[in-house]
Design a protein around this motif. Structure first.
Motif, short mmCIF file in Angstrom:
data_model
loop_
_atom_site.label_atom_id
_atom_site.label_comp_id
_atom_site.label_asym_id
_atom_site.label_seq_id
_atom_site.Cartn_x
_atom_site.Cartn_y
_atom_site.Cartn_z
N SER A 136 -2.87 7.54 -4.90
CA SER A 136 -3.24 8.04 -3.58
C SER A 136 -4.15 7.09 -2.81
O SER A 136 -4.04 6.97 -1.59
CB SER A 136 -3.94 9.41 -3.71
N LYS A 137 -5.06 6.40 -3.49
CA LYS A 137 -5.99 5.48 -2.82
C LYS A 137 -5.96 4.14 -3.54
O LYS A 137 -6.85 3.80 -4.32
CB LYS A 137 -7.40 6.07 -2.83
N GLN A 163 1.57 4.20 -3.02
CA GLN A 163 1.40 5.62 -2.77
C GLN A 163 2.67 6.42 -3.07
O GLN A 163 2.66 7.38 -3.83
CB GLN A 163 0.96 5.86 -1.33
N GLN A 164 3.80 6.02 -2.44
CA GLN A 164 4.99 6.85 -2.53
C GLN A 164 5.83 6.58 -3.78
O GLN A 164 6.52 7.47 -4.28
CB GLN A 164 5.85 6.70 -1.29
N TYR A 169 7.29 12.51 -3.39
CA TYR A 169 6.37 12.17 -2.30
C TYR A 169 6.90 12.64 -0.96
O TYR A 169 6.16 13.20 -0.13
CB TYR A 169 6.15 10.65 -2.27
N LYS A 182 -8.72 0.82 4.05
CA LYS A 182 -7.98 0.41 2.85
C LYS A 182 -8.88 -0.40 1.92
O LYS A 182 -9.71 -1.21 2.37
CB LYS A 182 -6.75 -0.42 3.23
N TYR A 200 0.84 -1.20 0.00
CA TYR A 200 0.00 0.00 0.00
C TYR A 200 0.88 1.25 0.00
O TYR A 200 0.67 2.19 -0.78
CB TYR A 200 -0.91 -0.02 1.23
#
Length: 357
Positions: free
Chosen positions: A201-202, A195-196, A333, A240, A191
Protein backbone atom coordinates in the motif's frame (compact mmCIF):
# COMPACT_ATOMS: atom_id res chain seq x y z
CA UNK A 1 -21.66 -23.77 -7.40
CA UNK A 2 -20.00 -22.98 -10.73
CA UNK A 3 -16.45 -24.29 -11.00
CA UNK A 4 -13.94 -21.43 -11.21
CA UNK A 5 -12.12 -21.34 -14.54
CA UNK A 6 -8.37 -21.69 -14.38
CA UNK A 7 -6.19 -18.80 -15.47
CA UNK A 8 -5.13 -19.25 -19.08
CA UNK A 9 -1.39 -18.77 -19.48
CA UNK A 10 -0.38 -17.92 -23.04
CA UNK A 11 3.19 -18.94 -23.83
CA UNK A 12 5.32 -17.76 -26.75
CA UNK A 13 7.81 -20.41 -27.88
CA UNK A 14 10.94 -18.24 -28.07
CA UNK A 15 14.00 -19.16 -30.15
CA UNK A 16 13.74 -22.85 -31.07
CA UNK A 17 17.53 -23.11 -31.32
CA UNK A 18 17.79 -22.11 -27.65
CA UNK A 19 16.53 -23.58 -24.37
CA UNK A 20 13.05 -22.03 -24.43
CA UNK A 21 11.18 -25.10 -25.61
CA UNK A 22 13.12 -27.26 -23.15
CA UNK A 23 12.18 -25.20 -20.08
CA UNK A 24 8.55 -24.96 -21.25
CA UNK A 25 8.22 -28.73 -21.63
CA UNK A 26 10.05 -29.44 -18.37
CA UNK A 27 7.82 -26.98 -16.51
CA UNK A 28 4.62 -28.70 -17.62
CA UNK A 29 6.00 -32.21 -17.36
CA UNK A 30 4.93 -31.81 -13.72
CA UNK A 31 1.16 -32.58 -13.87
CA UNK A 32 0.55 -30.50 -10.74
CA UNK A 33 1.11 -27.34 -12.83
CA UNK A 34 -2.29 -27.98 -14.42
CA UNK A 35 -3.89 -27.50 -11.00
CA UNK A 36 -2.81 -23.85 -11.13
CA UNK A 37 -3.43 -22.87 -14.72
CA UNK A 38 -4.33 -23.84 -18.26
CA UNK A 39 -1.24 -23.45 -20.50
CA UNK A 40 -1.61 -22.45 -24.15
CA UNK A 41 1.67 -22.73 -26.07
CA UNK A 42 1.75 -20.81 -29.35
CA UNK A 43 3.88 -22.86 -31.73
CA UNK A 44 3.51 -26.22 -33.44
CA UNK A 45 2.39 -29.59 -32.08
CA UNK A 46 4.68 -31.25 -34.64
CA UNK A 47 7.82 -29.46 -33.44
CA UNK A 48 7.04 -29.87 -29.73
CA UNK A 49 6.35 -33.59 -30.19
CA UNK A 50 9.79 -33.89 -31.81
CA UNK A 51 11.42 -31.92 -28.96
CA UNK A 52 9.80 -34.14 -26.32
CA UNK A 53 11.81 -37.05 -27.75
CA UNK A 54 14.94 -34.88 -27.87
CA UNK A 55 14.67 -34.19 -24.13
CA UNK A 56 13.37 -37.66 -23.15
CA UNK A 57 10.35 -36.23 -21.38
CA UNK A 58 6.70 -37.00 -22.00
CA UNK A 59 4.23 -34.26 -21.09
CA UNK A 60 0.89 -35.00 -22.80
CA UNK A 61 0.25 -32.31 -25.43
CA UNK A 62 -3.12 -31.30 -26.86
CA UNK A 63 -2.82 -29.86 -30.36
CA UNK A 64 -5.41 -27.23 -31.34
CA UNK A 65 -5.98 -24.88 -34.27
CA UNK A 66 -8.05 -22.16 -32.56
CA UNK A 67 -8.53 -20.82 -29.05
CA UNK A 68 -12.11 -22.12 -28.86
CA UNK A 69 -10.58 -25.62 -28.63
CA UNK A 70 -8.58 -24.86 -25.45
CA UNK A 71 -9.22 -27.44 -22.72
CA UNK A 72 -8.56 -27.13 -19.00
CA UNK A 73 -6.39 -29.89 -17.59
CA UNK A 74 -4.43 -30.19 -20.84
CA UNK A 75 -1.19 -28.71 -22.20
CA UNK A 76 -2.68 -26.91 -25.19
CA UNK A 77 -0.44 -26.29 -28.22
CA UNK A 78 -2.00 -23.85 -30.66
CA UNK A 79 -0.62 -24.41 -34.17
CA UNK A 80 0.72 -21.09 -35.42
CA UNK A 81 2.42 -22.92 -38.31
CA UNK A 82 2.32 -26.47 -39.71
CA UNK A 83 5.43 -26.76 -41.89
CA UNK A 84 8.60 -28.53 -40.79
CA UNK A 85 11.26 -26.41 -39.09
CA UNK A 86 14.98 -27.11 -39.36
CA UNK A 87 16.40 -26.80 -35.84
CA UNK A 88 20.13 -26.35 -35.26
CA UNK A 89 20.63 -26.03 -31.53
CA UNK A 90 22.94 -23.24 -30.45
CA UNK A 91 22.91 -21.48 -33.82
CA UNK A 92 21.78 -17.93 -34.54
CA UNK A 93 19.29 -18.22 -37.41
CA UNK A 94 17.00 -15.53 -38.83
CA UNK A 95 14.53 -18.11 -40.11
CA UNK A 96 14.18 -19.49 -36.57
CA UNK A 97 13.86 -15.92 -35.30
CA UNK A 98 10.92 -15.46 -37.68
CA UNK A 99 9.10 -18.38 -36.01
CA UNK A 100 9.75 -16.85 -32.60
CA UNK A 101 8.06 -13.65 -33.77
CA UNK A 102 5.13 -15.56 -35.33
CA UNK A 103 4.57 -17.16 -31.94
CA UNK A 104 4.92 -13.87 -30.05
CA UNK A 105 2.53 -11.99 -32.34
CA UNK A 106 -0.11 -14.74 -32.17
CA UNK A 107 0.14 -14.95 -28.37
CA UNK A 108 -0.05 -11.17 -28.00
CA UNK A 109 -3.12 -11.00 -30.24
CA UNK A 110 -4.87 -13.63 -28.10
CA UNK A 111 -3.90 -11.70 -24.98
CA UNK A 112 -5.43 -8.52 -26.42
CA UNK A 113 -8.64 -10.42 -27.21
CA UNK A 114 -8.77 -11.90 -23.66
CA UNK A 115 -8.52 -15.41 -25.09
CA UNK A 116 -5.63 -15.92 -22.66
CA UNK A 117 -5.28 -14.08 -19.35
CA UNK A 118 -1.52 -13.59 -19.11
CA UNK A 119 1.55 -13.98 -21.31
CA UNK A 120 4.79 -15.79 -20.45
CA UNK A 121 7.53 -15.42 -23.06
CA UNK A 122 10.38 -17.84 -23.65
CA UNK A 123 13.76 -16.23 -24.51
CA UNK A 124 14.45 -14.84 -27.98
CA UNK A 125 17.72 -13.93 -29.70
CA UNK A 126 17.64 -10.17 -30.24
CA UNK A 127 19.70 -10.36 -33.43
CA UNK A 128 17.85 -13.14 -35.24
CA UNK A 129 14.41 -11.56 -34.68
CA UNK A 130 15.27 -8.40 -36.63
CA UNK A 131 13.45 -8.02 -39.95
CA UNK A 132 11.45 -5.53 -42.00
CA UNK A 133 8.37 -6.58 -40.02
CA UNK A 134 10.01 -6.55 -36.58
CA UNK A 135 12.50 -3.84 -35.64
CA UNK A 136 12.22 -3.91 -31.85
CA UNK A 137 15.22 -4.61 -29.58
CA UNK A 138 13.16 -7.11 -27.58
CA UNK A 139 9.85 -8.20 -26.09
CA UNK A 140 9.37 -5.15 -23.88
CA UNK A 141 9.45 -2.55 -26.64
CA UNK A 142 7.10 -4.58 -28.84
CA UNK A 143 4.59 -5.11 -26.04
CA UNK A 144 4.78 -1.43 -25.13
CA UNK A 145 3.49 -0.70 -28.65
CA UNK A 146 0.85 -3.42 -28.68
CA UNK A 147 -0.54 -3.01 -25.16
CA UNK A 148 -1.70 0.15 -23.44
CA UNK A 149 0.44 1.77 -20.75
CA UNK A 150 4.08 2.71 -20.14
CA UNK A 151 6.30 -0.36 -19.92
CA UNK A 152 9.03 -0.82 -17.35
CA UNK A 153 11.44 -3.75 -17.07
CA UNK A 154 10.94 -5.01 -13.52
CA UNK A 155 13.06 -7.92 -12.27
CA UNK A 156 11.33 -9.62 -9.35
CA UNK A 157 11.63 -12.28 -6.66
CA UNK A 158 9.72 -12.56 -3.39
CA UNK A 159 12.41 -10.52 -1.62
CA UNK A 160 14.06 -8.38 -4.32
CA UNK A 161 12.53 -6.15 -6.99
CA UNK A 162 14.68 -4.09 -9.38
CA UNK A 163 13.30 -1.71 -12.01
CA UNK A 164 15.18 0.20 -14.70
CA UNK A 165 15.10 3.84 -15.79
CA UNK A 166 16.64 2.80 -19.11
CA UNK A 167 16.84 -0.76 -20.40
CA UNK A 168 18.25 -1.50 -23.87
CA UNK A 169 20.09 1.81 -24.24
CA UNK A 170 23.79 2.12 -25.15
CA UNK A 171 26.02 3.27 -22.29
CA UNK A 172 27.05 6.40 -24.20
CA UNK A 173 23.39 7.50 -24.45
CA UNK A 174 22.26 6.86 -20.87
CA UNK A 175 22.98 10.27 -19.31
CA UNK A 176 21.15 12.13 -22.07
CA UNK A 177 18.22 9.71 -21.98
CA UNK A 178 17.50 10.17 -18.27
CA UNK A 179 15.36 13.29 -17.80
CA UNK A 180 13.12 14.49 -14.95
CA UNK A 181 10.07 13.51 -17.03
CA UNK A 182 11.43 9.97 -17.54
CA UNK A 183 12.24 9.56 -13.84
CA UNK A 184 8.76 10.72 -12.81
CA UNK A 185 7.09 8.41 -15.33
CA UNK A 186 9.11 5.33 -14.30
CA UNK A 187 8.59 5.94 -10.58
CA UNK A 188 4.86 6.43 -11.16
CA UNK A 189 4.77 3.12 -13.07
CA UNK A 190 6.73 1.16 -10.47
CA UNK A 191 4.78 2.72 -7.60
CA UNK A 192 1.47 1.66 -9.17
CA UNK A 193 2.80 -1.82 -9.92
CA UNK A 194 3.85 -2.31 -6.30
CA UNK A 195 0.40 -1.28 -5.12
CA UNK A 196 -1.87 -3.12 -7.55
CA UNK A 197 0.30 -6.09 -8.56
CA UNK A 198 2.09 -6.85 -5.28
CA UNK A 199 -0.31 -5.50 -2.63
CA UNK A 200 2.11 -2.98 -1.07
CA UNK A 201 0.00 0.00 0.00
CA UNK A 202 2.83 2.47 0.76
CA UNK A 203 5.90 1.42 -1.23
CA UNK A 204 9.40 2.51 -0.27
CA UNK A 205 11.68 2.94 -3.29
CA UNK A 206 15.42 3.54 -3.72
CA UNK A 207 16.96 5.17 -6.80
CA UNK A 208 20.56 4.41 -7.77
CA UNK A 209 22.82 7.17 -9.09
CA UNK A 210 24.00 7.48 -12.68
CA UNK A 211 27.69 8.17 -12.05
CA UNK A 212 30.22 6.47 -9.75
CA UNK A 213 29.56 7.52 -6.13
CA UNK A 214 26.43 9.32 -7.42
CA UNK A 215 28.73 11.95 -8.91
CA UNK A 216 30.59 12.86 -5.67
CA UNK A 217 28.72 16.19 -5.44
CA UNK A 218 29.36 16.98 -9.08
CA UNK A 219 33.04 16.00 -9.22
CA UNK A 220 32.30 12.88 -11.32
CA UNK A 221 29.53 14.15 -13.56
CA UNK A 222 26.71 16.55 -12.78
CA UNK A 223 23.68 14.43 -13.73
CA UNK A 224 23.03 13.16 -10.21
CA UNK A 225 23.11 16.68 -8.73
CA UNK A 226 21.24 18.43 -11.51
CA UNK A 227 18.73 15.78 -12.63
CA UNK A 228 18.22 13.00 -10.09
CA UNK A 229 18.29 14.87 -6.77
CA UNK A 230 15.86 17.70 -7.67
CA UNK A 231 13.45 15.20 -9.23
CA UNK A 232 13.54 12.96 -6.16
CA UNK A 233 12.78 15.96 -3.92
CA UNK A 234 9.84 16.92 -6.13
CA UNK A 235 8.45 13.38 -5.97
CA UNK A 236 8.87 13.30 -2.18
CA UNK A 237 6.71 16.43 -1.94
CA UNK A 238 3.83 14.43 -3.42
CA UNK A 239 4.04 12.02 -0.47
CA UNK A 240 5.84 9.12 -2.14
CA UNK A 241 8.63 7.39 -0.21
CA UNK A 242 11.39 7.68 -2.81
CA UNK A 243 15.02 8.08 -1.72
CA UNK A 244 18.46 8.50 -3.32
CA UNK A 245 20.46 8.71 -5.42
CA UNK A 246 22.51 5.95 -3.81
CA UNK A 247 25.99 4.93 -4.93
CA UNK A 248 25.44 1.73 -6.91
CA UNK A 249 28.80 0.11 -6.14
CA UNK A 250 28.08 -0.35 -2.43
CA UNK A 251 24.28 -0.42 -2.35
CA UNK A 252 23.89 -4.20 -2.57
CA UNK A 253 26.94 -4.92 -0.41
CA UNK A 254 24.95 -4.81 2.83
CA UNK A 255 21.42 -5.74 3.85
CA UNK A 256 20.33 -2.11 3.53
CA UNK A 257 18.68 -2.77 0.18
CA UNK A 258 16.29 -5.17 1.92
CA UNK A 259 14.58 -2.23 3.65
CA UNK A 260 13.17 -1.09 0.30
CA UNK A 261 10.23 -2.57 -1.58
CA UNK A 262 11.93 -1.82 -4.90
CA UNK A 263 15.18 -0.44 -6.27
CA UNK A 264 15.36 1.54 -9.50
CA UNK A 265 18.66 1.32 -11.38
CA UNK A 266 19.69 3.98 -13.87
CA UNK A 267 20.67 1.49 -16.56
CA UNK A 268 20.52 -2.17 -17.54
CA UNK A 269 23.72 -3.71 -16.14
CA UNK A 270 23.69 -1.55 -13.02
CA UNK A 271 20.47 -3.29 -11.97
CA UNK A 272 20.64 -6.70 -13.59
CA UNK A 273 24.16 -7.69 -12.52
CA UNK A 274 23.35 -7.55 -8.78
CA UNK A 275 19.85 -8.95 -9.36
CA UNK A 276 21.07 -12.00 -11.24
CA UNK A 277 23.98 -12.49 -8.83
CA UNK A 278 21.61 -12.58 -5.88
CA UNK A 279 18.74 -14.52 -7.44
CA UNK A 280 19.76 -16.26 -10.68
CA UNK A 281 17.48 -19.15 -11.53
CA UNK A 282 14.72 -17.84 -9.27
CA UNK A 283 14.18 -14.39 -10.75
CA UNK A 284 11.46 -13.26 -13.13
CA UNK A 285 11.39 -10.48 -15.70
CA UNK A 286 8.04 -8.71 -15.36
CA UNK A 287 6.89 -5.96 -17.74
CA UNK A 288 5.18 -3.55 -15.36
CA UNK A 289 2.95 -0.67 -16.40
CA UNK A 290 0.87 -2.40 -19.08
CA UNK A 291 -2.84 -3.21 -19.10
CA UNK A 292 -1.95 -6.89 -19.56
CA UNK A 293 0.46 -9.11 -17.65
CA UNK A 294 3.67 -10.45 -19.18
CA UNK A 295 6.50 -12.31 -17.47
CA UNK A 296 9.56 -14.23 -18.65
CA UNK A 297 12.50 -16.10 -17.10
CA UNK A 298 15.56 -14.11 -16.04
CA UNK A 299 17.87 -15.81 -18.57
CA UNK A 300 18.40 -15.78 -22.32
CA UNK A 301 18.50 -18.43 -25.04
CA UNK A 302 21.61 -20.11 -23.53
CA UNK A 303 22.81 -21.38 -26.91
CA UNK A 304 25.84 -22.99 -25.25
CA UNK A 305 23.67 -25.68 -23.58
CA UNK A 306 20.75 -25.78 -26.04
CA UNK A 307 19.66 -29.30 -27.03
CA UNK A 308 21.81 -30.93 -24.31
CA UNK A 309 19.00 -31.44 -21.79
CA UNK A 310 20.90 -29.36 -19.23
CA UNK A 311 18.55 -26.35 -18.88
CA UNK A 312 17.01 -25.62 -15.48
CA UNK A 313 13.32 -24.75 -15.75
CA UNK A 314 13.20 -23.05 -12.33
CA UNK A 315 13.06 -19.46 -13.58
CA UNK A 316 10.47 -20.24 -16.26
CA UNK A 317 8.28 -22.00 -13.69
CA UNK A 318 8.61 -18.96 -11.42
CA UNK A 319 7.57 -16.76 -14.36
CA UNK A 320 4.37 -18.82 -14.71
CA UNK A 321 3.61 -18.63 -10.99
CA UNK A 322 4.36 -14.88 -10.89
CA UNK A 323 2.02 -14.19 -13.82
CA UNK A 324 -0.77 -16.09 -12.05
CA UNK A 325 -0.19 -14.31 -8.73
CA UNK A 326 0.01 -10.86 -10.31
CA UNK A 327 -3.20 -11.53 -12.28
CA UNK A 328 -5.02 -12.43 -9.05
CA UNK A 329 -3.56 -9.46 -7.13
CA UNK A 330 -4.51 -7.02 -9.87
CA UNK A 331 -8.04 -8.39 -10.10
CA UNK A 332 -8.45 -8.07 -6.32
CA UNK A 333 -7.05 -4.52 -6.39
CA UNK A 334 -9.44 -3.49 -9.15
CA UNK A 335 -12.41 -4.95 -7.29
CA UNK A 336 -11.35 -3.18 -4.08
CA UNK A 337 -10.92 0.13 -5.91
CA UNK A 338 -14.31 -0.27 -7.55
CA UNK A 339 -16.00 -0.93 -4.19
CA UNK A 340 -14.30 2.06 -2.56
CA UNK A 341 -15.54 4.34 -5.34
CA UNK A 342 -19.07 2.97 -4.94
CA UNK A 343 -19.05 3.77 -1.21
CA UNK A 344 -17.93 7.36 -1.65
CA UNK A 345 -20.77 9.80 -0.86
CA UNK A 346 -22.26 11.59 -3.79
CA UNK A 347 -22.18 15.36 -3.86
CA UNK A 348 -25.61 16.89 -3.22
CA UNK A 349 -27.20 18.49 -6.29
CA UNK A 350 -26.64 22.23 -6.59
CA UNK A 351 -29.61 24.32 -7.65
CA UNK A 352 -29.25 27.62 -9.36
CA UNK A 353 -31.08 30.62 -8.04
CA UNK A 354 -33.95 31.32 -10.39
CA UNK A 355 -32.88 34.93 -10.55
CA UNK A 356 -29.43 33.92 -11.77
CA UNK A 357 -29.27 33.09 -15.43
Amino acid sequence: MKKEEKIRVGISIGDLNGIGSEVILKTFEDPRMLDFCTPVIFGSIKILSFLKKQYHINPKLHGIDKTSEILDGRINVLNVWRENVNINFGQEDHSIGAYAIKSLKAATESLKKNEVDVLVTAPINKSSIQSEDFKFPGHTDYLDQELEGNSLMFMITDTLKVGLLTDHVAIKDIANTITPALIEQKIKTIYMALQQDFGISKPKIALLGINPHSGDNGVIGKEDEEVLKPTILKIQESGKLVYGPYAADSFFGSDGYKTFDAIIASYHDQGLIPFKTLSFGKGVNYTAGLTKIRTSPDHGTAFEIAGKNKADEGSFKEAVFSAIEIFKNRKEYQELTKNVLKRQPRKPPQYKNRNNK
